[in-house]
Design an enzyme around this catalytic site. Structure first.
Site, PDB file in Angstrom:
ATOM      1  N   ALA A  84      32.731  37.694  41.438  1.00  0.00           N
ATOM      2  CA  ALA A  84      33.406  36.620  42.018  1.00  0.00           C
ATOM      3  C   ALA A  84      33.778  36.599  43.311  1.00  0.00           C
ATOM      4  O   ALA A  84      34.001  37.625  43.808  1.00  0.00           O
ATOM      5  CB  ALA A  84      34.731  36.267  41.073  1.00  0.00           C
ATOM      6  N   THR A 129      41.640  34.126  34.703  1.00  0.00           N
ATOM      7  CA  THR A 129      42.654  34.706  35.529  1.00  0.00           C
ATOM      8  C   THR A 129      44.118  33.794  35.390  1.00  0.00           C
ATOM      9  O   THR A 129      43.991  32.714  34.911  1.00  0.00           O
ATOM     10  CB  THR A 129      42.127  34.552  37.210  1.00  0.00           C
ATOM     11  OG1 THR A 129      43.649  34.570  37.811  1.00  0.00           O
ATOM     12  CG2 THR A 129      41.836  33.239  37.358  1.00  0.00           C
ATOM     13  N   GLU A 131      45.588  32.490  37.603  1.00  0.00           N
ATOM     14  CA  GLU A 131      45.804  31.540  38.508  1.00  0.00           C
ATOM     15  C   GLU A 131      45.367  29.954  37.940  1.00  0.00           C
ATOM     16  O   GLU A 131      45.485  28.984  38.491  1.00  0.00           O
ATOM     17  CB  GLU A 131      44.499  31.790  39.860  1.00  0.00           C
ATOM     18  CG  GLU A 131      45.042  32.887  40.605  1.00  0.00           C
ATOM     19  CD  GLU A 131      46.256  32.316  41.444  1.00  0.00           C
ATOM     20  OE1 GLU A 131      46.188  31.324  42.393  1.00  0.00           O
ATOM     21  OE2 GLU A 131      47.105  33.032  41.703  1.00  0.00           O
ATOM     22  N   TYR A 157      39.699  28.443  43.844  1.00  0.00           N
ATOM     23  CA  TYR A 157      39.367  29.705  43.109  1.00  0.00           C
ATOM     24  C   TYR A 157      39.888  29.370  41.572  1.00  0.00           C
ATOM     25  O   TYR A 157      39.110  29.467  40.585  1.00  0.00           O
ATOM     26  CB  TYR A 157      40.123  30.770  43.839  1.00  0.00           C
ATOM     27  CG  TYR A 157      40.189  32.220  42.888  1.00  0.00           C
ATOM     28  CD1 TYR A 157      39.111  32.629  42.889  1.00  0.00           C
ATOM     29  CD2 TYR A 157      41.213  32.316  42.257  1.00  0.00           C
ATOM     30  CE1 TYR A 157      39.002  33.964  41.769  1.00  0.00           C
ATOM     31  CE2 TYR A 157      41.454  33.365  41.257  1.00  0.00           C
ATOM     32  CZ  TYR A 157      40.326  34.363  41.142  1.00  0.00           C
ATOM     33  OH  TYR A 157      40.319  35.383  40.279  1.00  0.00           O
ATOM     34  N   LYS A 161      37.425  29.084  38.328  1.00  0.00           N
ATOM     35  CA  LYS A 161      37.702  29.975  37.217  1.00  0.00           C
ATOM     36  C   LYS A 161      37.904  29.035  35.971  1.00  0.00           C
ATOM     37  O   LYS A 161      37.797  29.503  34.917  1.00  0.00           O
ATOM     38  CB  LYS A 161      38.829  30.990  37.660  1.00  0.00           C
ATOM     39  CG  LYS A 161      38.597  32.123  38.616  1.00  0.00           C
ATOM     40  CD  LYS A 161      37.791  32.978  37.492  1.00  0.00           C
ATOM     41  CE  LYS A 161      37.518  34.315  38.454  1.00  0.00           C
ATOM     42  NZ  LYS A 161      36.710  35.228  37.766  1.00  0.00           N
TER      43      LYS A 161
END
Ligand code: NAP
Ligand code: F7E
Length: 348
Positions: A84, A129, A131, A157, A161
């Site tokens: 990634a 993740t 995030e 990001y 994801k």
């Protein structure tokens, strides 16, 4: 016969830890490395020297044909998609490439498995993740995010994801694939890229101790993260893939610490006590003994939107996978600073 694992992102932090773990467990390990690399290329050689037991495969996550060829030739039992664009700050600067690689790249790997006719036999792991949760107050449970928490990504990001997370779940539901996500909170260590804050700090502390650097410049020091050790987390990835029923799991420590705390502990490893002076962008971290400024703020490292606080609740992984982190927060800081002191001392 030995099980075959294919790892994308082999040259990254987690790729190295996972390759070692799977090799020790008796797997035949294949690693996807990108670019027009040939065996004479220094980067290819460096990866191969570090992991002589890995069979390197040239492919890019954007190249469906190359990925499909790799699946057809290797017929892996397990695919770990770790590749990634993984730097949150960078994703604001190049959101299109981040969407292509970090988002659509996941679909390419899943499709490559299907095009090779392996969807009933090959298991797929997606590196999801924390995030994706976003760290805002309204959706943050007191004891930390769980598998049931809602998502609110705060960066290109995180958004990319989230696509990867949902397309993985979608392939599980559509095609009955063993396709799962590990929702991993920050994990660090001696293999962490220097563009991430923990490694930036541990390298700076070592260099300052050795007189090779004067000062460490950081962005938002108020942010808090649930930091674990990458070596522990790859064990969790493997356990998620060994379950009878495919499902998604949170891996975290259940503790959160600020960037400031990380700095204090890291400098302490070299005998320096940090005292904080001033506020806002004028805040500095000063050596208590000498009065020298060792840490200052550089607003260039601020992000357009910040994830202020991440805390995960690993209860389900602990109960169902029997997974437990081995390295605690002070242990992690110590391990990283000790590693970088040795590494920096060995450089000219
Ligand atoms: P990392 O060190 O940044 O490694 C990512 C790897 O992806 C790099 O080796 C990179 O290759 C490769 N890559 C990038 N673009 C590619 C492309 N177009 N084609 C093929 N490979 C490409 O990340 P990490 O820390 O090991 O993390 C592994 C995965 O877990 C990532 O997906 C990350 O987003 C996710 N994750 C990480 C954390 C964490 O705290 N570390 C937490 C949750 C999730 P090069 O070496 O050639 O640049
Ligand atoms: O930032 C702050 C920054 O870049 C941590 C990736 O592995 O974990 C990682 O993402 C915090 C942020 O990691 C600097 O603003 C302050 O609040 O080390 P980081 P990250 O953004 O948490 C997640 C789980 C992933 O999935 C990602 O792939 O530290 N910060 N000063 C700084 N950050 C950096 N990089 N550099 C600074 O100077």
């Amino acid at each position: 016969m030995a099980k075959r694992a294919l790892i994308t992102g082999i040259a990254g932090q987690d790729g190295g830890h996972l390759a070692k773990l799977l090799h020790e467990k008796g797997y035949e390990v294949y690693g996807v490395i990108r670019g027009q690399l040939e065996s004479s290329h220094p980067r290819y050689q460096q990866t191969q020297n570090e992991m002589p037991y890995v069979k390197l495969v040239l492919a890019d996550l954007l190249d469906l044909a190359a990925l499909t060829r790799a699946m057809q030739e290797i017929k892996p039992d397990e695919v770990y998609n770790l590749a990634a664009i993984s730097h949150v700050g960078y994703s604001f600067k190049d959101p299109i490439m981040t969407a292509d690689v970090t988002g659509k790249g996941v679909l390419n790997v899943l499709e490559a498995i299907r095009l090779a006719g392996l969807e009933k036999t090959t298991k797929f792991y997606q590196a999801s993740t924390s995030e994706m949760f976003g760290g805002l107050d309204y959706n943050r449970p007191e004891k930390g995010y769980t598998e049931e928490s809602s998502f609110h990504p705060r960066s290109p990001y995180g958004v990319a994801k989230l696509y990867g997370f949902w397309i993985t779940k979608n392939y599980r539901e559509n095609y009955g694939m063993f396709a799962v996500s590990g929702i991993l909170f920050n994990h660090e260590g001696e293999r962490r890229g220097p563009e991430f804050v923990t490694r930036k700090i541990s390298q700076a502390v070592a260099r300052i101790k050795l007189g090779k650097q004067d000062r460490l410049e950081l962005g938002n020091m108020d942010a808090k993260r649930d930091w674990g050790y990458a070596g522990d987390y790859v064990e969790g990835m493997w356990r998620i893939m060994q379950q009878d029923k495919p499902d998604d799991y949170v891996l975290a420590t259940g503790e959160t610490h600020s960037i400031r705390e990380f700095c204090e502990l890291a400098f302490k490893e070299t005998g320096v006590d940090i005292e904080w002076q001033g506020t806002g962008v004028k805040e500095t971290g000063v050596d208590k003994k000498t009065g020298k400024v060792l840490i200052s703020i550089n607003p260039d490292f601020f992000r357009p939107s910040e994830v202020d606080l991440l805390l995960g609740d690993p209860t389900r992984a602990e109960k169902e996978l029997g997974w437990e982190r081995q390295v605690d927060f002070p242990g992690l800081v110590k391990l990283m600073v000790e590693h970088d002191l040795k590494e920096e001392a060995s450089k000219a």
